[in-house]
Design a protein around this motif. Structure first.
Motif, PDB file in Angstrom:
ATOM      1  N   GLN A 350       0.831  -1.189   0.000  1.00  0.00           N
ATOM      2  CA  GLN A 350       0.000   0.000   0.000  1.00  0.00           C
ATOM      3  C   GLN A 350       0.881   1.261   0.000  1.00  0.00           C
ATOM      4  O   GLN A 350       1.987   1.262   0.521  1.00  0.00           O
ATOM      5  CB  GLN A 350      -0.883   0.020   1.265  1.00  0.00           C
ATOM      6  N   GLU A 351       0.330   2.322  -0.575  1.00  0.00           N
ATOM      7  CA  GLU A 351       1.025   3.599  -0.543  1.00  0.00           C
ATOM      8  C   GLU A 351       1.073   4.101   0.897  1.00  0.00           C
ATOM      9  O   GLU A 351       0.067   4.077   1.605  1.00  0.00           O
ATOM     10  CB  GLU A 351       0.258   4.593  -1.425  1.00  0.00           C
ATOM     11  N   ARG A 352       2.238   4.521   1.353  1.00  0.00           N
ATOM     12  CA  ARG A 352       2.417   4.904   2.759  1.00  0.00           C
ATOM     13  C   ARG A 352       1.675   6.197   3.078  1.00  0.00           C
ATOM     14  O   ARG A 352       1.618   7.123   2.268  1.00  0.00           O
ATOM     15  CB  ARG A 352       3.902   5.096   3.075  1.00  0.00           C
ATOM     16  N   LEU A 353       1.114   6.267   4.275  1.00  0.00           N
ATOM     17  CA  LEU A 353       0.454   7.481   4.730  1.00  0.00           C
ATOM     18  C   LEU A 353       1.462   8.396   5.424  1.00  0.00           C
ATOM     19  O   LEU A 353       2.417   7.921   6.046  1.00  0.00           O
ATOM     20  CB  LEU A 353      -0.666   7.154   5.720  1.00  0.00           C
ATOM     21  N   THR A 354       1.244   9.677   5.344  1.00  0.00           N
ATOM     22  CA  THR A 354       2.087  10.633   6.070  1.00  0.00           C
ATOM     23  C   THR A 354       1.669  10.618   7.542  1.00  0.00           C
ATOM     24  O   THR A 354       0.549  10.183   7.867  1.00  0.00           O
ATOM     25  CB  THR A 354       1.895  12.051   5.513  1.00  0.00           C
ATOM     26  N   PRO A 355       2.525  11.105   8.444  1.00  0.00           N
ATOM     27  CA  PRO A 355       2.134  11.194   9.866  1.00  0.00           C
ATOM     28  C   PRO A 355       0.845  11.997  10.052  1.00  0.00           C
ATOM     29  O   PRO A 355       0.025  11.668  10.915  1.00  0.00           O
ATOM     30  CB  PRO A 355       3.329  11.892  10.517  1.00  0.00           C
ATOM     31  N   GLU A 356       0.661  13.032   9.257  1.00  0.00           N
ATOM     32  CA  GLU A 356      -0.548  13.863   9.368  1.00  0.00           C
ATOM     33  C   GLU A 356      -1.788  13.050   8.977  1.00  0.00           C
ATOM     34  O   GLU A 356      -2.845  13.165   9.611  1.00  0.00           O
ATOM     35  CB  GLU A 356      -0.443  15.102   8.464  1.00  0.00           C
ATOM     36  N   GLU A 357      -1.646  12.217   7.950  1.00  0.00           N
ATOM     37  CA  GLU A 357      -2.772  11.377   7.535  1.00  0.00           C
ATOM     38  C   GLU A 357      -3.075  10.316   8.584  1.00  0.00           C
ATOM     39  O   GLU A 357      -4.243  10.040   8.882  1.00  0.00           O
ATOM     40  CB  GLU A 357      -2.460  10.723   6.184  1.00  0.00           C
ATOM     41  N   GLN A 358      -2.033   9.699   9.153  1.00  0.00           N
ATOM     42  CA  GLN A 358      -2.230   8.682  10.193  1.00  0.00           C
ATOM     43  C   GLN A 358      -2.955   9.270  11.404  1.00  0.00           C
ATOM     44  O   GLN A 358      -3.779   8.601  12.038  1.00  0.00           O
ATOM     45  CB  GLN A 358      -0.889   8.083  10.635  1.00  0.00           C
ATOM     46  N   GLU A 359      -2.682  10.521  11.710  1.00  0.00           N
ATOM     47  CA  GLU A 359      -3.272  11.167  12.879  1.00  0.00           C
ATOM     48  C   GLU A 359      -4.806  11.231  12.771  1.00  0.00           C
ATOM     49  O   GLU A 359      -5.507  11.221  13.781  1.00  0.00           O
ATOM     50  CB  GLU A 359      -2.693  12.583  13.030  1.00  0.00           C
ATOM     51  N   LYS A 360      -5.304  11.253  11.558  1.00  0.00           N
ATOM     52  CA  LYS A 360      -6.752  11.319  11.354  1.00  0.00           C
ATOM     53  C   LYS A 360      -7.470  10.051  11.829  1.00  0.00           C
ATOM     54  O   LYS A 360      -8.678  10.055  12.028  1.00  0.00           O
ATOM     55  CB  LYS A 360      -7.057  11.572   9.873  1.00  0.00           C
ATOM     56  N   PHE A 361      -6.712   8.964  12.005  1.00  0.00           N
ATOM     57  CA  PHE A 361      -7.300   7.690  12.453  1.00  0.00           C
ATOM     58  C   PHE A 361      -7.011   7.416  13.932  1.00  0.00           C
ATOM     59  O   PHE A 361      -7.275   6.313  14.422  1.00  0.00           O
ATOM     60  CB  PHE A 361      -6.752   6.540  11.599  1.00  0.00           C
ATOM     61  N   ALA A 362      -6.508   8.416  14.649  1.00  0.00           N
ATOM     62  CA  ALA A 362      -6.000   8.219  16.018  1.00  0.00           C
ATOM     63  C   ALA A 362      -7.033   7.622  16.971  1.00  0.00           C
ATOM     64  O   ALA A 362      -6.702   6.806  17.820  1.00  0.00           O
ATOM     65  CB  ALA A 362      -5.473   9.541  16.568  1.00  0.00           C
TER      66      ALA A 362
END
Length: 367
Positions: A350-362
């Motif tokens: 899968q295409e890697r998510l940025t830290p900012e994108e990962q934060e949206k799933f916190a």
């Protein structure tokens, strides 16, 4: 089949390695649903504990415009945390990894009603009544919690091994309140949508689900939906006018009365009356399941005369067996390719998510 990771499991944080993934039993916009075996627990009698896991790719979720994908993800998760019923697909856990979000749910391998309709063309009145009543029990569980399901259709009614049914897919469901008893979202499956959902304001409440139940009931009984093009535009405009002017009239003009096409086999007067009561274009005059009084009146409709509500509500399949007995040796679904290696979501790179994108799933995890 399946199996991953070491035999010594890290139980501090739930993950994919805690489950043996089996065949795919469903596919949707964001990913797939697999039957899985828990590696953490057994049933009370020491057998494998089976669940269903819905896997949703984070990148696909984020591609939906205006955070719509994220809204749907968290909406379903938050509603299922609160909703528990024998007639709804219950959620047990939510977890995530770098690429995907996962929901652990009840496993229902009996197939959905659409699958079974395709194999018997239509249901007789008694058999259809059983599934209409179980769907009504599902809606009662939602409505007493002020939740509009908003996507009632045969595809979202799934059967267990005993043939009893549960309502699934809360992706576009909405929680309303006594203070604001409506929502104004325009999403849904158009051929099933109530007139008020199709209006410019989209303003609708709990009884929109009952309209969809009526469409589904006619489809179960005849093998087709009652309106090829959906509800008449003139009726949609008239309903919106009444609601805008707060004119909750007792009179239904003849031009807007629900007319049902002729069925292959003549439907009973009670059955026709029930479907017409569900397809009543005025949401304020439609059959309803929200309050105790509405639910009591719904169950007493002539169509349900002789129906065993007591055993049905108790989910007593021994005393009140279902009309459909699913094949227990198959998944009762039409998925393309059930090879685990080829189709297991998350195995592809899968295409890697940025830290900012990962934060949206916190806040997604639920144990």
């Amino acid at each position: 089949m399946g199996g991953c990771g070491s035999k010594v499991l890290d139980n501090t944080k739930l993950g994919k390695h805690h489950f043996d993934f089996q065949i795919i039993i469903g596919e949707g916009g964001f990913g797939k649903v697999n039957a899985v075996i828990s590696r953490l627990k057994k049933t009370e009698d020491g057998k494998d504990q089976w669940y269903a896991i819905k896997t949703m790719a984070k990148k696909q979720i984020l591609k939906k415009s205006n955070n719509h994908g994220l809204d749907m993800l968290f909406n379903e998760r938050n509603l299922l945390v609160d909703l528990k019923s024998d007639f709804l697909i219950n959620m047990h856990h939510c977890f995530q990894d770098d690429d995907s979000c996962y929901i652990v749910m009840d496993l229902m391998l009996g197939g959905d009603l659409r699958f079974h309709m395709a194999r018997r063309d239509f249901f007789n009145e008694n058999d259809a009544r059983f599934y209409i009543a179980l769907c009504a029990l599902s809606l009662r569980a939602c409505h007493k919690n002020w939740i509009i399901h908003r996507d009632v259709k045969p595809d979202n009614i799934v059967l267990g091994p005993d043939g009893y049914a549960k309502l699934t897919d809360f992706g576009i469901s909405v929680r309303i309140s006594e203070e604001t008893p409506y929502c104004t979202l325009g999403s849904g499956t158009k051929p099933y949508m109530a007139p008020e959902m199709l209006s410019h304001s989209h303003k609708h409440g709990l009884t929109a689900d009952i309209y969809m139940l009526g469409i589904m009931a006619f489809e179960l009984l005849t093998g087709r939906r009652p309106y090829k093009e959906g509800v008449k535009k003139d009726t949609v405009r008239w309903v919106e006018e009444c609601m805008t002017n707060d004119d909750l009239t007792d009179e239904l003009p003849y031009a807007h009365k629900p007319t049902l096409p002729e069925a292959k086999f003549k439907l009973s007067e009670a059955c026709t009356s029930f479907i017409s009561g569900c397809l009543e274009p005025r949401p304020w005059a439609r059959l309803a399941t929200g309050t105790d009084a509405e639910w009591d009146s719904f169950k007493k409709h002539a169509y349900f005369e002789g129906f065993d509500w007591v055993n049905a509500e108790a989910h007593n399949a021994t005393a009140y067996p279902a009309p459909v007995t699913p094949n227990k040796d198959t998944a009762n679904c039409d998925t393309v390719g059930n090879n685990l290696v080829d189709t297991l979501m998350g195995e592809e790179k899968q295409e890697r998510l940025t830290p900012e994108e990962q934060e949206k799933f916190a806040d997604y995890d639920y144990m």
